[in-house]
Design a protein around this motif. Structure first.
Motif, PDB file in Angstrom:
ATOM      1  N   TYR A  71      24.290  24.563  33.215  1.00 23.47           N
ATOM      2  CA  TYR A  71      22.893  24.563  32.624  1.00 23.47           C
ATOM      3  C   TYR A  71      22.987  23.514  31.545  1.00 23.47           C
ATOM      4  O   TYR A  71      22.021  22.568  31.282  1.00 23.47           O
ATOM      5  N   LEU A 122      24.291  20.780  31.288  1.00 23.64           N
ATOM      6  CA  LEU A 122      24.141  19.445  31.698  1.00 23.64           C
ATOM      7  C   LEU A 122      22.705  19.153  32.485  1.00 23.64           C
ATOM      8  O   LEU A 122      22.188  18.284  32.283  1.00 23.64           O
ATOM      9  N   PHE A 141      19.413  18.265  30.740  1.00 24.21           N
ATOM     10  CA  PHE A 141      19.110  17.046  30.285  1.00 24.21           C
ATOM     11  C   PHE A 141      18.512  16.079  31.057  1.00 24.21           C
ATOM     12  O   PHE A 141      18.066  15.113  30.951  1.00 24.21           O
ATOM     13  N   ASN A 197       8.536  16.348  30.797  1.00 25.06           N
ATOM     14  CA  ASN A 197       9.424  17.242  30.298  1.00 25.06           C
ATOM     15  C   ASN A 197       9.281  18.637  30.534  1.00 25.06           C
ATOM     16  O   ASN A 197       9.621  19.659  29.886  1.00 25.06           O
ATOM     17  N   GLN A 254      10.536  20.942  33.108  1.00 29.12           N
ATOM     18  CA  GLN A 254      11.417  21.409  33.255  1.00 29.12           C
ATOM     19  C   GLN A 254      11.330  22.794  33.944  1.00 29.12           C
ATOM     20  O   GLN A 254      11.587  24.110  33.501  1.00 29.12           O
ATOM     21  N   GLN A 298       6.135  24.259  23.615  1.00 28.61           N
ATOM     22  CA  GLN A 298       7.588  24.060  23.150  1.00 28.61           C
ATOM     23  C   GLN A 298       8.129  22.973  23.426  1.00 28.61           C
ATOM     24  O   GLN A 298       8.960  22.386  22.708  1.00 28.61           O
ATOM     25  N   VAL A 299       7.978  22.469  24.804  1.00 27.42           N
ATOM     26  CA  VAL A 299       8.910  21.244  25.066  1.00 27.42           C
ATOM     27  C   VAL A 299       8.201  19.997  25.273  1.00 27.42           C
ATOM     28  O   VAL A 299       8.803  18.931  25.479  1.00 27.42           O
ATOM     29  N   PHE A 308      24.274  12.437  31.394  1.00 28.21           N
ATOM     30  CA  PHE A 308      23.558  13.698  31.098  1.00 28.21           C
ATOM     31  C   PHE A 308      22.985  13.752  29.590  1.00 28.21           C
ATOM     32  O   PHE A 308      21.769  13.660  29.273  1.00 28.21           O
ATOM     33  N   THR A 309      24.011  14.086  28.823  1.00 31.79           N
ATOM     34  CA  THR A 309      23.588  14.531  27.463  1.00 31.79           C
ATOM     35  C   THR A 309      23.192  13.262  26.506  1.00 31.79           C
ATOM     36  O   THR A 309      22.480  13.678  25.613  1.00 31.79           O
ATOM     37  N   THR A 356      15.283   8.169  29.014  1.00 35.42           N
ATOM     38  CA  THR A 356      14.292   7.446  29.837  1.00 35.42           C
ATOM     39  C   THR A 356      14.002   6.356  28.943  1.00 35.42           C
ATOM     40  O   THR A 356      13.551   6.713  27.836  1.00 35.42           O
ATOM     41  N   ARG A 388      14.170  12.602  21.554  1.00 32.69           N
ATOM     42  CA  ARG A 388      14.652  13.364  22.277  1.00 32.69           C
ATOM     43  C   ARG A 388      13.450  14.598  22.404  1.00 32.69           C
ATOM     44  O   ARG A 388      13.627  15.253  21.403  1.00 32.69           O
ATOM     45  N   LEU A 389      13.288  15.028  23.491  1.00 35.91           N
ATOM     46  CA  LEU A 389      12.270  16.274  23.471  1.00 35.91           C
ATOM     47  C   LEU A 389      13.095  17.471  23.655  1.00 35.91           C
ATOM     48  O   LEU A 389      14.288  17.502  24.280  1.00 35.91           O
ATOM     49  N   PRO A 390      12.517  18.752  23.155  1.00 33.82           N
ATOM     50  CA  PRO A 390      13.211  19.886  23.460  1.00 33.82           C
ATOM     51  C   PRO A 390      13.684  20.421  24.825  1.00 33.82           C
ATOM     52  O   PRO A 390      12.719  20.194  25.567  1.00 33.82           O
ATOM     53  N   ARG A 391      14.761  20.991  24.890  1.00 34.69           N
ATOM     54  CA  ARG A 391      14.991  21.624  26.260  1.00 34.69           C
ATOM     55  C   ARG A 391      14.987  23.057  26.226  1.00 34.69           C
ATOM     56  O   ARG A 391      14.980  23.515  25.286  1.00 34.69           O
ATOM     57  N   LEU A 392      14.696  23.631  27.340  1.00 32.57           N
ATOM     58  CA  LEU A 392      14.369  25.275  27.419  1.00 32.57           C
ATOM     59  C   LEU A 392      15.810  25.819  27.062  1.00 32.57           C
ATOM     60  O   LEU A 392      16.905  25.119  27.503  1.00 32.57           O
ATOM     61  N   GLU A 393      15.868  26.766  26.436  1.00 35.44           N
ATOM     62  CA  GLU A 393      17.229  27.491  26.103  1.00 35.44           C
ATOM     63  C   GLU A 393      17.693  28.134  27.312  1.00 35.44           C
ATOM     64  O   GLU A 393      16.886  28.644  28.150  1.00 35.44           O
TER      65      GLU A 393
END
Lengths: 198, 198
Positions: free
Chosen positions: A40, A42, A45, A51, A53, A101-102, B17-18, B22, B185-190
């Motif tokens: 997850y 990886l 991102f 964004n 997701q 949030q995102v 990935f990390t 974009t 960088r935009l936030p990713r879902l936890e």
């Protein structure tokens, strides 16, 4: 390749793309929590539109496997039964609830997805792109993936997703390849068949 | 990670990935033919259902860029104009014509896709998964990708795909990142928001 830009090493190209194969059998060796985390960490991102997701993942261990197997096509049941871990990849049609949030710099973003039909289209498309990231991330974590489409999606959704509303798209058997895990590599389309110049 | 299995190196995790981002601006440095080859040579190995490989790629260089730009949303036009290369990612609704070539052990495979609605669904889903492979393959080739959804798909299909019947899904600006190429960088879902255990 261009000087100054990194390119992917030959070893990594083999691991993710050129030598990687869809596994049809697995050993008993379990998938570790650390590997699940890595997949997850990886996957998340990879880029998605706004964004958003929308991809969701349900992990089915052996203790809950029977609930899954009854919805899997006969020809796929043995490998799904034997895999140490099975992931149900799904999308969340209500992904837009997370946009504050995102995608925080655009406060009205959520309202652009008021129409459920357009929202579902966006969710399915972007989650499908994320499936590509996910499958390569499984390989990045040192595991083999066996994506599988032969299942009753409505049955799985009723079994597992009544509370969340998620919609299943693909099953992925995950683990360490067992005996005779691969079929022969199937032919790929030639460059000229798939790529054109305007 | 499990001993005995390769995992992706930290450097490759960063590249794909990390740390990958974009790109919104590009330098003038061209994309080489070798890089274009590499992108497809990696993309094609990602798995698809019945090896159907419905993704198609149209490369639009600067000499044909105006034909593309008129179908692109205003806010996206500048970056699509400046990118050294733009790929129109599409699917082929008649992918099944190639099944005798790419799925040769099942001679009747093509006939399972006689229904155009089911065929289109399969084409769109599997080509979308291949978009995930493609975007990571662009990064693997040492390039930055800028995927973009703001365009008139019907207009592009009429402009470029009247002879093939391909259907456009996504534009991707490709090149070397220019000045101020990235947003924050935009936030990713936890993990807990996107991944559940049955």
């Amino acid at each position: 390749m261009t000087p100054g830009m990194n390119t992917l090493s030959a070893e990594a190209q083999q691991l993710l793309f050129t030598e990687a194969r869809t596994a049809n059998t697995f050993t008993d060796e379990p998938v570790s929590d650390e590997q699940v985390e890595k997949i997850y960490e990886l996957t998340k991102f990879g880029p998605t539109a706004m964004n958003m997701q929308p991809l969701r993942v349900l992990l089915v261990h052996h203790d809950q496997r029977d609930r899954l197997l009854k919805h899997v096509a006969d020809g796929n049941r043995d490998k799904t039964e034997s895999a140490p871990l099975v992931a149900v990849l799904a999308y969340d049609p209500d992904f837009h609830e997370h946009l504050p949030q995102v995608f925080p710099h655009a406060p009205g973003a959520k309202d652009r997805f008021a129409d459920p039909v357009a929202r579902e289209h966006a969710a399915r498309f972007n989650a499908s792109i994320q499936i590509g990231y996910f499958l390569l991330a499984v390989r990045a974590a040192g595991l083999a993936a066996g994506p599988m489409g032969g299942f009753d999606a409505a049955g799985i959704d009723e079994e597992f997703f009544e509370d969340t509303g998620w919609r299943s798209m693909l099953l992925v058997n995950i683990g360490h390849p067992g005996e005779n895990a691969w079929f022969d590599r199937l032919p790929r389309l030639e460059h000229e068949q798939a790529v054109r110049v305007a």
